[in-house]
Design a protein around this motif. Structure first.
Motif, PDB file in Angstrom:
ATOM      1  N   TYR A 142      51.311  43.662  39.456  1.00 34.19           N
ATOM      2  CA  TYR A 142      50.918  42.645  40.432  1.00 34.19           C
ATOM      3  C   TYR A 142      49.725  41.859  39.897  1.00 34.19           C
ATOM      4  CZ  TYR A 142      47.714  46.461  41.501  1.00 34.19           C
ATOM      5  OH  TYR A 142      46.790  47.477  41.383  1.00 34.19           O
ATOM      6  N   MET A 143      49.602  40.601  40.333  1.00 34.71           N
ATOM      7  CA  MET A 143      48.517  39.742  39.884  1.00 34.71           C
ATOM      8  C   MET A 143      47.200  40.137  40.561  1.00 34.71           C
ATOM      9  SD  MET A 143      47.818  35.631  40.125  1.00 34.71           S
ATOM     10  CE  MET A 143      49.456  35.185  39.664  1.00 34.71           C
ATOM     11  N   VAL A 144      46.133  40.115  39.770  1.00 38.18           N
ATOM     12  CA  VAL A 144      44.793  40.386  40.271  1.00 38.18           C
ATOM     13  C   VAL A 144      44.029  39.084  40.448  1.00 38.18           C
ATOM     14  CG1 VAL A 144      42.593  41.517  39.759  1.00 38.18           C
ATOM     15  CG2 VAL A 144      44.753  42.675  39.239  1.00 38.18           C
ATOM     16  N   SER A 145      44.110  38.210  39.431  1.00 37.98           N
ATOM     17  CA  SER A 145      43.423  36.921  39.515  1.00 37.98           C
ATOM     18  C   SER A 145      44.104  35.922  38.584  1.00 37.98           C
ATOM     19  CB  SER A 145      41.939  37.056  39.158  1.00 37.98           C
ATOM     20  OG  SER A 145      41.788  37.377  37.793  1.00 37.98           O
ATOM     21  N   GLU A 146      43.741  34.644  38.792  1.00 41.56           N
ATOM     22  CA  GLU A 146      44.362  33.590  38.003  1.00 41.56           C
ATOM     23  C   GLU A 146      43.427  32.394  37.911  1.00 41.56           C
ATOM     24  OE1 GLU A 146      48.709  31.540  37.946  1.00 41.56           O
ATOM     25  OE2 GLU A 146      47.799  31.769  39.923  1.00 41.56           O
ATOM     26  N   THR A 147      43.416  31.775  36.729  1.00 36.22           N
ATOM     27  CA  THR A 147      42.738  30.498  36.536  1.00 36.22           C
ATOM     28  C   THR A 147      43.784  29.505  36.037  1.00 36.22           C
ATOM     29  OG1 THR A 147      42.149  30.800  34.203  1.00 36.22           O
ATOM     30  CG2 THR A 147      40.613  31.707  35.854  1.00 36.22           C
ATOM     31  N   GLU A 148      43.323  28.331  35.704  1.00 41.01           N
ATOM     32  CA  GLU A 148      44.250  27.308  35.206  1.00 41.01           C
ATOM     33  C   GLU A 148      44.939  27.745  33.913  1.00 41.01           C
ATOM     34  OE1 GLU A 148      43.768  22.911  33.355  1.00 41.01           O
ATOM     35  OE2 GLU A 148      42.776  23.235  35.293  1.00 41.01           O
ATOM     36  N   ARG A 149      44.262  28.522  33.056  1.00 43.64           N
ATOM     37  CA  ARG A 149      44.818  28.893  31.747  1.00 43.64           C
ATOM     38  C   ARG A 149      45.107  30.377  31.562  1.00 43.64           C
ATOM     39  NH1 ARG A 149      47.434  25.445  29.301  1.00 43.64           N
ATOM     40  NH2 ARG A 149      46.987  26.350  27.304  1.00 43.64           N
TER      41      ARG A 149
ATOM     42  N   SER B 169      45.582  34.565  33.419  1.00 45.05           N
ATOM     43  CA  SER B 169      45.861  35.391  34.589  1.00 45.05           C
ATOM     44  C   SER B 169      45.580  36.842  34.232  1.00 45.05           C
ATOM     45  CB  SER B 169      47.319  35.226  35.030  1.00 45.05           C
ATOM     46  OG  SER B 169      48.183  35.631  33.981  1.00 45.05           O
ATOM     47  N   VAL B 170      45.281  37.631  35.234  1.00 44.76           N
ATOM     48  CA  VAL B 170      45.042  39.057  35.051  1.00 44.76           C
ATOM     49  C   VAL B 170      46.005  39.810  35.952  1.00 44.76           C
ATOM     50  CG1 VAL B 170      43.387  40.950  35.260  1.00 44.76           C
ATOM     51  CG2 VAL B 170      42.598  38.683  34.515  1.00 44.76           C
ATOM     52  N   TYR B 171      46.702  40.786  35.361  1.00 48.11           N
ATOM     53  CA  TYR B 171      47.659  41.606  36.095  1.00 48.11           C
ATOM     54  C   TYR B 171      47.283  43.071  35.964  1.00 48.11           C
ATOM     55  CZ  TYR B 171      50.702  37.663  36.852  1.00 48.11           C
ATOM     56  OH  TYR B 171      51.212  36.467  37.289  1.00 48.11           O
ATOM     57  N   ALA B 172      47.503  43.811  37.030  1.00 47.72           N
ATOM     58  CA  ALA B 172      47.337  45.257  37.020  1.00 47.72           C
ATOM     59  C   ALA B 172      48.721  45.878  37.104  1.00 47.72           C
ATOM     60  CB  ALA B 172      46.492  45.708  38.214  1.00 47.72           C
TER      61      ALA B 172
ATOM     62  N   VAL C 143      50.393  58.089  36.690  1.00 44.69           N
ATOM     63  CA  VAL C 143      50.286  58.507  35.295  1.00 44.69           C
ATOM     64  C   VAL C 143      49.255  57.680  34.542  1.00 44.69           C
ATOM     65  CG1 VAL C 143      51.577  58.626  33.113  1.00 44.69           C
ATOM     66  CG2 VAL C 143      52.676  59.309  35.257  1.00 44.69           C
ATOM     67  N   ALA C 144      49.241  56.366  34.796  1.00 45.46           N
ATOM     68  CA  ALA C 144      48.348  55.479  34.050  1.00 45.46           C
ATOM     69  C   ALA C 144      48.137  54.185  34.820  1.00 45.46           C
ATOM     70  CB  ALA C 144      48.948  55.170  32.682  1.00 45.46           C
ATOM     71  N   THR C 145      47.036  53.506  34.505  1.00 48.66           N
ATOM     72  CA  THR C 145      46.815  52.148  34.990  1.00 48.66           C
ATOM     73  C   THR C 145      46.633  51.258  33.768  1.00 48.66           C
ATOM     74  OG1 THR C 145      44.424  52.429  35.215  1.00 48.66           O
ATOM     75  CG2 THR C 145      45.779  52.827  37.189  1.00 48.66           C
ATOM     76  N   PHE C 146      47.092  50.036  33.885  1.00 50.61           N
ATOM     77  CA  PHE C 146      47.122  49.078  32.777  1.00 50.61           C
ATOM     78  C   PHE C 146      46.592  47.768  33.318  1.00 50.61           C
ATOM     79  CE2 PHE C 146      49.398  45.558  30.815  1.00 50.61           C
ATOM     80  CZ  PHE C 146      49.607  45.895  29.491  1.00 50.61           C
ATOM     81  N   GLU C 147      45.826  47.064  32.490  1.00 51.29           N
ATOM     82  CA  GLU C 147      45.387  45.720  32.841  1.00 51.29           C
ATOM     83  C   GLU C 147      45.768  44.801  31.693  1.00 51.29           C
ATOM     84  OE1 GLU C 147      41.427  44.296  34.716  1.00 51.29           O
ATOM     85  OE2 GLU C 147      41.217  44.085  32.532  1.00 51.29           O
ATOM     86  N   GLY C 148      46.456  43.714  32.018  1.00 51.45           N
ATOM     87  CA  GLY C 148      46.856  42.744  31.013  1.00 51.45           C
ATOM     88  C   GLY C 148      46.333  41.364  31.362  1.00 51.45           C
ATOM     89  N   VAL C 149      45.864  40.646  30.343  1.00 53.83           N
ATOM     90  CA  VAL C 149      45.409  39.278  30.522  1.00 53.83           C
ATOM     91  C   VAL C 149      46.440  38.376  29.857  1.00 53.83           C
ATOM     92  CG1 VAL C 149      43.582  37.594  30.074  1.00 53.83           C
ATOM     93  CG2 VAL C 149      42.996  40.002  30.508  1.00 53.83           C
ATOM     94  N   GLY C 150      46.948  37.437  30.638  1.00 51.71           N
ATOM     95  CA  GLY C 150      47.931  36.496  30.125  1.00 51.71           C
ATOM     96  C   GLY C 150      47.308  35.135  29.869  1.00 51.71           C
TER      97      GLY C 150
END
Length: 141
Positions: A102-109, A111-114, A124-131
């Protein structure tokens, strides 16, 4: 392990792109739900054991990363990962993993997803990805 799920038409292109991914097919990753800001992906853990006989951390990372990728691209704006971080909490106990992104935050360029990865009801685990939004939009139907 591919399950038949009802995919809202607005997200069919994102799921088709996910299903066409060679790596996802190799690992048996399957989108099991998409919509309302969430993406769920499942994967059987058979054949994914490490030297200790538990599910390999790379397999856990792979399902989390894939769920992140589907979620980041489900709205039709092409994104690529520029950063990813994972925390492992416990050894998976079940025969399948499920990742919920799910999305955590977003800017024009960017985004951050958890992503939360589960084995049954066990986290089991948590992951954070920056797009990073690379431009071009895929037209949603």
């Amino acid at each position: 392990m591919k399950e038949t799920v009802s995919i809202p038409k607005a997200y069919s292109a994102a799921v088709q792109r996910s299903d066409a991914c060679e790596f996802a097919r190799l690992l048996g990753l399957a989108v099991t739900a998409i919509g309302d800001g969430l993406v769920k992906v499942a994967m059987a853990t058979e054949g994914m054991k490490n030297a200790h006989g538990t599910t390999h951390g790379g397999a856990i990372f792979a399902i989390a990363d894939h769920a992140f990728g589907v979620a980041a691209n489900m709205e039709g704006i092409d994104q690529i990962a520029i950063s990813a971080n994972i925390r492992y909490f416990t050894v998976p106990a079940g025969e399948t993993l499920e990742a919920v992104a799910y999305m955590v935050s977003e800017t024009e360029r960017t985004s951050v997803y958890a992503v939360d990865v589960y084995s049954g009801d066990r986290l089991v685990a948590t992951f954070e990805g920056v797009g990073f939004k690379i431009g071009g939009t895929a037209k949603r139907e």
